[in-house]
Design a protein around this motif. Structure first.
Motif, mmCIF file in Angstrom:
data_model
loop_
_atom_site.group_PDB
_atom_site.id
_atom_site.type_symbol
_atom_site.label_atom_id
_atom_site.label_comp_id
_atom_site.label_asym_id
_atom_site.label_seq_id
_atom_site.Cartn_x
_atom_site.Cartn_y
_atom_site.Cartn_z
ATOM 1 N N ASP A 27 0.823 -1.202 0.000
ATOM 2 C CA ASP A 27 0.000 0.000 0.000
ATOM 3 C C ASP A 27 0.861 1.258 0.000
ATOM 4 O O ASP A 27 1.956 1.287 0.549
ATOM 5 N N THR A 35 0.081 5.854 0.013
ATOM 6 C CA THR A 35 -0.877 6.819 0.565
ATOM 7 C C THR A 35 -1.141 7.941 -0.426
ATOM 8 O O THR A 35 -0.208 8.459 -1.045
ATOM 9 N N VAL A 37 -12.168 0.863 -9.486
ATOM 10 C CA VAL A 37 -11.803 -0.406 -8.853
ATOM 11 C C VAL A 37 -11.765 -1.496 -9.919
ATOM 12 O O VAL A 37 -12.609 -1.542 -10.808
ATOM 13 N N GLN A 67 -14.446 3.208 -5.804
ATOM 14 C CA GLN A 67 -14.359 3.184 -4.350
ATOM 15 C C GLN A 67 -14.145 4.603 -3.826
ATOM 16 O O GLN A 67 -13.436 5.403 -4.438
ATOM 17 N N VAL A 89 -12.477 7.289 -1.603
ATOM 18 C CA VAL A 89 -11.162 7.393 -0.956
ATOM 19 C C VAL A 89 -11.112 8.521 0.077
ATOM 20 O O VAL A 89 -10.403 8.411 1.076
ATOM 21 N N SER A 110 -5.843 8.831 2.194
ATOM 22 C CA SER A 110 -6.317 7.455 2.092
ATOM 23 C C SER A 110 -5.169 6.527 1.715
ATOM 24 O O SER A 110 -4.315 6.878 0.892
ATOM 25 N N ASP A 111 -5.138 5.329 2.320
ATOM 26 C CA ASP A 111 -4.184 4.295 1.936
ATOM 27 C C ASP A 111 -4.769 3.505 0.771
ATOM 28 O O ASP A 111 -5.939 3.097 0.802
ATOM 29 N N LEU A 112 -3.932 3.276 -0.262
ATOM 30 C CA LEU A 112 -4.390 2.613 -1.475
ATOM 31 C C LEU A 112 -3.394 1.554 -1.910
ATOM 32 O O LEU A 112 -2.188 1.693 -1.667
ATOM 33 N N TYR A 115 -3.451 4.690 -11.389
ATOM 34 C CA TYR A 115 -4.872 5.048 -11.403
ATOM 35 C C TYR A 115 -5.094 6.071 -12.524
ATOM 36 O O TYR A 115 -4.478 7.142 -12.518
ATOM 37 N N ILE A 140 0.510 5.309 -7.392
ATOM 38 C CA ILE A 140 0.669 5.111 -5.955
ATOM 39 C C ILE A 140 1.807 4.104 -5.756
ATOM 40 O O ILE A 140 1.766 2.992 -6.299
#
Length: 251
Positions: free
Chosen positions: A33, A35, A62, A76, A78, A101-103, A108, A164
């Motif tokens: 993950d 951020t 998603v 989703q 965020v 948000s953690d992703l 993306y 990310i």
């Protein structure tokens, strides 16, 4: 012999300790993950006292991404600011935090910003409760609701690819151009909100400082200053120069 047994025991204990530390020492990089931190700023206008917008959510696609950049599994949420912002207060480097948000690490292709239908419980520049979720206050102090076209019910589509990276934080700023986003509709007298927003990576977000002065070297307030992009190859001379962002001097 005893020394050999002691050495084997010491080696076994050392290896066991390393394995335990490895099992207990997980971090964001091992989880895959990263951020995302999102902010909001504005390229200002001198046409109004205030321009208010209410932002409910920001969502990301998603699953696998189709040719339109949409997620095959939907979107989703965020960040959920659920707040009303005066865009004209977010100028000259001022950034409002929308959320963090953690992703999962990855690329993306876009995000979607959802405007709210109900304002928050703060007050406006007139010291009054917000009468609408999205509205302007003109120079005379009159309030005009901003009608949001029905096409934005599925969110304002911001096509800007970003990556990310596991264990790292990416800071992105949504640069909301109030002057270009507010449109007065012909004879109807209605004010429309057609959001014009750029997604800016803070790594590439330069801040320029200076003073606009008259012949007597007196600082001028209310002067519109813009950064422009020139494309000499454009056939139409009207579009050779475009405004990238702008602000109004404080004097």
């Amino acid at each position: 012999d005893i020394m050999r047994q002691f050495s084997c025991l010491w080696l076994f204990c050392a290896i066991s300790t390393l394995l335990i530390l490895a099992a207990c020492g997980g971090d964001t990089s091992s989880s895959g993950d990263g951020t995302l931190s999102l902010g909001l700023t504005d390229a200002t206008t001198d046409q109004y006292q205030a321009v208010y917008v209410t932002i409910d959510d920001v969502k990301l696609p998603v699953g696998a991404v189709d040719s339109q950049g949409d997620g095959t599994a939907g979107f989703q949420t965020v960040v959920t600011p659920r707040a009303t912002y005066n865009l004209l207060e977010l100028v000259n480097g001022v950034v409002a935090q929308l959320g963090v948000s953690d992703l999962p690490a990855g690329t993306y292709p876009q995000m979607r910003l959802y405007l709210g239908a109900s304002p928050d419980n703060t007050t406006n520049v007139l010291g009054e409760a917000h009468p609408f979720a999205n509205y302007v206050i003109d120079e005379g102090g009159d309030v005009h609701e901003l009608k949001v076209p029905s096409g934005y019910q599925s969110g304002v589509k911001l096509v800007q690819s970003f990556d990310i990276v596991s264990g790292l934080t990416l800071d992105l700023v949504l640069d909301f151009d109030a002057g270009a986003s507010v449109v007065r509709a012909g004879n109807s007298g209605q004010y429309l909100l057609n959001p014009t927003i750029k997604v800016v990576d803070t790594v590439d977000n330069a801040i320029l400082k200076g003073t606009i002065a008259d012949d007597q070297q007196t600082a001028l307030a209310g002067a519109v200053v813009s950064a422009q992009v020139v494309d000499p190859s454009a056939v139409d001379r009207k579009v050779q120069t475009s405004v990238f962002t702008s602000t109004v001097t404080a004097g």
